[in-house]
Design a protein around this motif. Structure first.
Motif, short mmCIF file in Angstrom:
data_model
loop_
_atom_site.label_atom_id
_atom_site.label_comp_id
_atom_site.label_asym_id
_atom_site.label_seq_id
_atom_site.Cartn_x
_atom_site.Cartn_y
_atom_site.Cartn_z
N ILE A 1 57.48 46.59 47.24
CA ILE A 1 56.23 45.94 46.84
C ILE A 1 55.07 46.62 47.55
CG2 ILE A 1 54.90 43.78 46.81
CD1 ILE A 1 57.59 42.28 46.94
N LEU A 2 54.08 47.04 46.78
CA LEU A 2 52.87 47.60 47.36
C LEU A 2 51.79 46.52 47.36
CD1 LEU A 2 51.24 49.96 48.51
CD2 LEU A 2 50.63 50.56 46.14
N HIS A 3 51.41 46.10 48.54
CA HIS A 3 50.31 45.15 48.70
C HIS A 3 49.02 45.97 48.77
CE1 HIS A 3 53.01 41.72 49.81
NE2 HIS A 3 53.80 42.73 50.13
N GLY A 4 48.10 45.70 47.86
CA GLY A 4 46.89 46.50 47.83
C GLY A 4 45.74 45.79 47.17
N TYR A 5 44.74 46.57 46.85
CA TYR A 5 43.54 46.10 46.16
C TYR A 5 43.07 47.25 45.29
CZ TYR A 5 38.65 44.54 45.58
OH TYR A 5 37.43 44.16 45.07
N TRP A 6 42.66 46.95 44.10
CA TRP A 6 42.42 48.00 43.11
C TRP A 6 41.43 49.06 43.56
CZ3 TRP A 6 37.92 48.70 39.84
CH2 TRP A 6 36.88 47.80 40.10
N ARG A 7 40.42 48.66 44.35
CA ARG A 7 39.39 49.63 44.72
C ARG A 7 39.51 50.09 46.16
NH1 ARG A 7 33.55 47.69 43.16
NH2 ARG A 7 33.56 47.09 45.33
N SER A 8 40.57 49.73 46.83
CA SER A 8 40.82 50.21 48.18
C SER A 8 41.23 51.68 48.13
CB SER A 8 41.94 49.39 48.82
OG SER A 8 42.59 50.10 49.86
N ASP B 1 42.49 40.13 47.04
CA ASP B 1 41.07 40.31 46.73
C ASP B 1 40.28 40.42 48.04
OD1 ASP B 1 38.47 40.28 45.86
OD2 ASP B 1 38.76 38.64 44.44
N LEU B 2 40.00 41.65 48.43
CA LEU B 2 39.31 41.88 49.70
C LEU B 2 37.88 41.37 49.67
CD1 LEU B 2 40.50 45.50 50.61
CD2 LEU B 2 41.68 43.31 50.89
N ARG B 3 37.31 41.31 48.48
CA ARG B 3 35.93 40.81 48.37
C ARG B 3 35.84 39.34 48.77
NH1 ARG B 3 32.24 43.64 45.10
NH2 ARG B 3 30.96 41.81 45.48
N HIS B 4 36.95 38.62 48.65
CA HIS B 4 36.96 37.20 48.97
C HIS B 4 37.86 36.90 50.17
CE1 HIS B 4 35.44 37.26 44.79
NE2 HIS B 4 34.67 36.30 45.24
N ASN B 5 38.01 37.93 51.02
CA ASN B 5 38.67 37.77 52.34
C ASN B 5 40.15 37.39 52.25
OD1 ASN B 5 36.28 38.38 53.80
ND2 ASN B 5 35.57 36.27 53.48
N ALA B 6 40.81 37.78 51.15
CA ALA B 6 42.24 37.49 51.04
C ALA B 6 43.06 38.24 52.09
CB ALA B 6 42.73 37.86 49.64
N GLN B 7 42.47 39.30 52.66
CA GLN B 7 43.19 40.06 53.69
C GLN B 7 43.47 39.24 54.94
OE1 GLN B 7 40.12 40.51 52.58
NE2 GLN B 7 38.83 41.70 53.98
N TYR B 8 42.79 38.11 55.09
CA TYR B 8 43.02 37.26 56.26
C TYR B 8 44.02 36.15 55.99
CZ TYR B 8 38.88 39.79 57.71
OH TYR B 8 37.99 40.79 58.02
N SER B 9 44.64 36.20 54.82
CA SER B 9 45.69 35.23 54.50
C SER B 9 46.83 35.36 55.51
CB SER B 9 46.21 35.48 53.09
OG SER B 9 47.44 34.85 52.89
N PRO B 10 47.37 34.25 55.98
CA PRO B 10 48.51 34.33 56.90
C PRO B 10 49.68 35.14 56.35
CG PRO B 10 47.62 32.10 56.86
CD PRO B 10 46.91 32.86 55.78
N ASP C 1 44.56 44.31 38.82
CA ASP C 1 43.52 43.44 39.39
C ASP C 1 42.13 44.01 39.22
OD1 ASP C 1 44.29 45.50 41.13
OD2 ASP C 1 43.70 44.41 42.92
N ALA C 2 41.98 45.07 38.44
CA ALA C 2 40.67 45.71 38.27
C ALA C 2 39.71 44.78 37.56
CB ALA C 2 40.82 47.01 37.50
N ILE C 3 38.51 44.68 38.11
CA ILE C 3 37.44 43.89 37.50
C ILE C 3 36.14 44.66 37.64
CG2 ILE C 3 38.52 41.65 37.86
CD1 ILE C 3 36.77 41.31 40.34
N GLU C 4 35.19 44.32 36.83
CA GLU C 4 33.87 44.94 36.92
C GLU C 4 33.10 44.32 38.06
OE1 GLU C 4 32.61 47.50 35.27
OE2 GLU C 4 34.51 47.76 34.20
N GLU C 5 32.59 45.16 38.97
CA GLU C 5 31.83 44.66 40.10
C GLU C 5 30.65 45.60 40.38
OE1 GLU C 5 34.91 42.55 43.11
OE2 GLU C 5 35.07 44.72 42.95
#
Length: 214
Positions: free
Chosen positions: A3-10, A33-42, A207-211
């Protein structure tokens, strides 16, 4: 399956996606979703105490840090190689890759931008910051690569190409001037006809979205 844990624009996740695709390694994706601080999820912190992506979850445990993950892949799946049979050329490939992974990207990532905004810097100052470090690093990178072959170091993609393409993607998002980087633009164009690079593109991720740029 890994499993690759990532973010589309990382950019770091993008590197690992390219390497996995070049090696022909199948994996599942889990997005944060790093934009919404999901990286701090336990759940993610339990895998990576630095609260960042990528994390490659293997049957032997999680691996963190994109360059370490790619080196592990190189050892586990030797072909096609991202290095060279010549130790000197391999050292040069690694050095070019590290210009981006160690010198440029750490100064351009989301955490740094959030900190700069928190210190009161406006968007124009952030843009100047991004352009300065990317121009400096990419100019150096350009002098370090080979002038022979379709890619950075010959006729097949190397670790240097794996690091270059995500950084150029980021530079384009920030509308950086590419007029002095024609050789890198030419390498980029060739990479982006390769299936492994196409599949790894940020916009091709689930997970790609327009931002707006941040």
């Amino acid at each position: 399956m890994m499993i690759l844990h990532g973010y589309w624009r990382s950019s770091a996740s993008y590197r690992v996606r390219i390497a996995l695709a070049l090696k022909g390694v199948a994996y599942k994706s889990r997005t944060w979703d790093l934009r919404h601080n999901a990286q701090y999820s336990p759940d993610l912190v339990a895998l990576n105490p630095m609260s960042s992506v990528p994390v490659l979850q293997t049957d032997q445990g999680p691996l963190t840090q994109s360059m370490a993950i790619i080196e592990w892949l190189e050892a586990e799946v030797p072909e096609p190689s991202l290095l060279s049979d010549d130790p000197l050329i391999s050292a040069r490939i690694r050095a070019a890759a590290q210009v981006i992974a160690s010198d440029v990207h750490p100064l351009n990532n989301l955490a740094v931008l959030k900190k700069l905004r928190g210190m009161g810097h406006d968007e124009s100052q952030l843009s100047d910051w991004m352009h300065h470090w990317m121009q400096r690093g990419l100019a150096a990178f350009q002098t370090m690569i080979s002038d022979k072959g379709d890619f950075c170091f010959g006729d097949s993609p190397s670790l240097a190409d794996v690091c270059l393409i995500p950084q150029l993607y980021n530079a384009r998002r920030w509308e950086m001037d590419f007029s002095s980087l024609e050789p890198l633009v030419a390498v980029e164009a060739r990479c982006l006809t390769h299936p492994a690079f196409i599949g790894a593109l940020p916009e091709n991720q689930i997970d790609a979205i327009e931002e707006i740029p941040t």
